[in-house]
Scaffold this motif. Structure first.
Motif, short mmCIF file in Angstrom:
data_model
loop_
_atom_site.label_atom_id
_atom_site.label_comp_id
_atom_site.label_asym_id
_atom_site.label_seq_id
_atom_site.Cartn_x
_atom_site.Cartn_y
_atom_site.Cartn_z
N LEU A 88 0.85 -1.10 0.16
CA LEU A 88 0.01 -0.02 -0.03
C LEU A 88 0.77 1.25 -0.02
CD1 LEU A 88 -2.97 0.84 0.24
CD2 LEU A 88 -2.89 0.55 2.42
N ALA A 89 1.86 1.22 0.95
CA ALA A 89 2.91 2.26 0.94
C ALA A 89 3.58 2.66 -0.65
CB ALA A 89 3.99 2.08 1.84
N GLY A 90 3.82 1.30 -1.25
CA GLY A 90 4.54 1.21 -2.60
C GLY A 90 3.47 2.04 -3.63
N LEU A 91 2.37 1.69 -3.46
CA LEU A 91 1.49 2.39 -4.30
C LEU A 91 1.21 3.69 -4.17
CD1 LEU A 91 -1.87 0.66 -5.72
CD2 LEU A 91 -2.16 2.92 -4.51
N ASN A 92 1.21 4.33 -2.97
CA ASN A 92 0.97 5.45 -2.54
C ASN A 92 2.32 6.30 -3.09
OD1 ASN A 92 -1.77 5.84 -1.50
ND2 ASN A 92 -0.78 5.05 0.56
N ALA A 93 3.46 5.65 -3.10
CA ALA A 93 4.53 6.44 -3.52
C ALA A 93 4.66 6.62 -4.84
CB ALA A 93 5.91 5.50 -2.97
N LEU A 94 4.20 5.34 -5.64
CA LEU A 94 4.11 5.48 -6.97
C LEU A 94 3.26 6.62 -7.47
CD1 LEU A 94 3.75 1.66 -8.33
CD2 LEU A 94 5.24 3.58 -9.29
N CYS A 95 2.01 6.71 -6.95
CA CYS A 95 1.21 7.55 -7.54
C CYS A 95 1.52 9.08 -7.11
CB CYS A 95 -0.23 7.28 -6.94
SG CYS A 95 -0.97 5.84 -7.27
N GLY A 96 2.30 9.12 -6.19
CA GLY A 96 2.62 10.57 -5.45
C GLY A 96 3.79 11.02 -6.34
N LEU A 97 4.74 10.01 -6.51
CA LEU A 97 5.85 10.39 -7.47
C LEU A 97 5.31 10.82 -8.87
CD1 LEU A 97 9.01 8.08 -6.37
CD2 LEU A 97 8.98 10.74 -6.32
N LEU A 98 4.61 10.02 -9.40
CA LEU A 98 3.97 10.34 -10.76
C LEU A 98 3.44 11.71 -10.85
CD1 LEU A 98 2.85 6.59 -11.77
CD2 LEU A 98 4.74 8.18 -12.99
N SER A 99 2.59 12.01 -9.71
CA SER A 99 1.89 13.17 -9.82
C SER A 99 2.97 14.33 -9.74
CB SER A 99 0.90 13.42 -8.85
OG SER A 99 -0.31 12.51 -8.89
N PHE A 100 3.78 13.93 -8.78
CA PHE A 100 4.94 15.24 -8.45
C PHE A 100 5.88 15.46 -9.76
CE2 PHE A 100 9.19 15.82 -7.13
CZ PHE A 100 9.02 16.83 -6.30
N ALA A 101 6.08 14.26 -10.63
CA ALA A 101 7.32 14.51 -11.40
C ALA A 101 6.63 14.78 -12.79
CB ALA A 101 8.27 13.55 -11.30
N LEU A 102 5.62 14.23 -13.29
CA LEU A 102 5.07 14.32 -14.73
C LEU A 102 4.82 15.67 -14.95
CD1 LEU A 102 3.65 10.70 -15.47
CD2 LEU A 102 6.18 11.55 -15.61
N ALA A 103 5.14 16.40 -16.06
CA ALA A 103 4.51 17.59 -16.39
C ALA A 103 2.96 17.29 -17.07
CB ALA A 103 5.32 18.07 -17.48
N GLU A 104 1.94 17.80 -16.93
CA GLU A 104 0.73 17.41 -17.63
C GLU A 104 0.83 17.52 -19.13
OE1 GLU A 104 -3.24 18.42 -16.41
OE2 GLU A 104 -2.46 19.97 -14.99
N ARG A 105 0.15 16.50 -19.46
CA ARG A 105 0.05 16.44 -21.19
C ARG A 105 1.27 16.01 -21.64
NH1 ARG A 105 -5.48 19.70 -22.46
NH2 ARG A 105 -6.36 19.48 -20.50
N ASP A 106 2.52 15.55 -21.11
CA ASP A 106 3.59 15.21 -21.63
C ASP A 106 3.68 13.46 -21.54
OD1 ASP A 106 6.03 15.49 -22.69
OD2 ASP A 106 7.22 15.86 -20.73
#
Lengths: 238, 199
Positions: A88-106
């Motif tokens: 669960l912590a892994g899933l949260n970290a994955l989603c959190g990092l993707l939201s954090f790092a990825l520019a929108e619509r790139d």
């Protein structure tokens, strides 16, 4: 404007009484936000959990509008990880990092494939932490901050690679490190994709990738702090 | 528009901000209240005024009542050594509706959320840990939502309570009463299968 794709749900926020604004990571359109009408309804709420794989259809009058999504579930992952606190912590970290790092619509199609593969392992395969570590390396690579861990930056050797230079992001062998060893980051075998990743190795690996996420990637994204969800995952290995 | 109409419009506008009401239904409700002024509108206004002045969070559990310590926390009958942890006051009221749980509650006031930067200190988790010690709690029941954020919070609290010699349990997940398998999502079916029991 209209497109259809599959994607993985990263975040859900309530919007008004019944709607939700969601963020999905798609292979062709990258991280993309949109409104889901009735997104907080009893029918859709179970589907709209972070990590769920969805078929999404996005529609807006103009391309730069927020637009609306209609969604259909492809694969729910919530039940797979809910009982397993580390997953669960892994899933949260994955989603959190993707939201954090990825520019929108790139778009990041390669990272999307790796992300889906990792999501499938969470809670299902005990070796998922190793895949997570490799995923963080892939994230750095995709964001333009790839590390070169194939050979020593000083001597060129491929043997005894035990450190990573925080300046160049390249591997350094133990003999070449010399008196600089205490200023270098650890390079555990699992970071090079070797071995089964003990708790100590995982901790060292996450420390090293965390350094580059924090000091190389984050400053380019407005110097925001890394998502706390990643730290919660790291805490499981320390 | 006359002054009196302005007041009524203002009331309709305020009512329309309530959950479940839109401008049309708010107008209907206001019209109904005006028609039943003495029977409905005046008592409602009095009650609203009283509740607005007295409603407050229970200092112990976070429930909403009209006293500093709510009836549930005051009642000695509810001191069973069990605390049921819920996300929101609405969840507490839902549990009370069932009339099954006879212990006390603790309202967290939300769940941990990485994206919204809600950490343990933003919730009433430290107060829960204090209560476990001060009230001689033997079991903490985590009645949090079966969502990613809800379960992340549940695991976090379970970790915090691990060192203490108390039982930490959570609500079961599975098929709801009256639920038809055909209409259930994959996640619920999967959770129900994992939690299957012998008959």
């Amino acid at each position: 404007m209209e497109w259809r794709s599959e994607g993985v749900l990263l975040a859900v926020r309530r919007h008004g009484e019944n709607a939700a604004i969601i963020e999905v990571f798609t292979p062709d359109h990258g991280r993309h936000a949109g409104i889901v009408r009735g997104g907080t309804s009893r029918k859709l709420a179970p589907v709209m959990q972070p990590g769920a794989q969805l078929h999404v259809s996005w529609r807006a009058r103009l391309e730069d509008h927020l637009g609306t999504f209609t969604i259909e579930p492809l694969k729910s992952r919530a039940a797979q990880v809910m009982d397993d606190r580390k997953a669960l912590a892994g899933l949260n970290a994955l989603c959190g990092l993707l939201s954090f790092a990825l520019a929108e619509r790139d778009p990041h199609p390669d990272l999307y494939d790796r992300t889906i593969a990792l999501f499938d392992l969470l809670g299902a395969n005990p070796h998922w932490p190793l895949a997570y570590l490799q995923w963080e390396l892939a994230l750095l690579e995709d964001m333009g901050f790839g590390l070169d861990l194939s050979s020593c930056a000083v001597s060129g050797t491929t043997q005894e690679l035990t450190f990573v230079s925080p300046k160049s992001g390249r591997a350094v062998s133990s003999s070449a490190a010399g008196e600089w060893a205490d200023r270098l980051l650890p390079l555990p075998a699992c970071l090079r994709g070797v071995g089964d990743g003990s708790l100590d190795e995982m901790s060292e690996g996450l420390r090293t990738t965390g350094y580059f996420l924090k000091n190389w990637m984050a400053p380019q994204l407005g110097n925001k702090p890394l998502p706390p969800a990643r730290q919660r995952l790291v805490d499981f290995f320390t | 528009m006359t002054q009196s109409n302005k007041d009524i419009d203002a009331l309709i506008e305020m009512m329309a901000k309530l959950p479940g009401l839109g401008p049309r239904s708010a107008r209907r409700a206001v019209l109904h209240m005006i028609k039943k002024r003495s029977l409905l509108m005046m008592p409602l206004a009095d009650t609203l005024q009283t509740v607005a002045a007295t409603a407050r969070e229970c200092l112990n559990c976070g429930n909403i009542g009209t006293t500093d310590i709510c009836d549930i926390c005051e009642s000695e009958k509810r001191a069973t050594g069990e605390i049921c942890v819920v996300e929101d006051v609405a969840d507490l009221w839902a549990m009370e509706r069932g009339q099954v749980f006879k212990g006390r509650y603790h309202v967290l006031g939300g769940t941990l959320s990485a994206l919204d930067a809600i950490g343990p200190d933003e919730l009433r988790i430290p107060k829960l840990l204090d209560r476990v010690t001060s009230e001689g709690v033997t079991e903490v029941i985590l009645a949090l939502n079966a969502t990613i954020d809800g379960q992340t919070t549940a695991h976090y609290i379970a970790d915090q309570l691990e060192a203490r010699q108390i039982a930490v349990t959570s609500l079961a997940q599975g098929v709801p009463i009256g639920g038809e398998l055909d209409y259930l999502d994959d996640g619920t079916i999967s959770a129900a299968l994992k939690a299957r029991k012998a008959i």
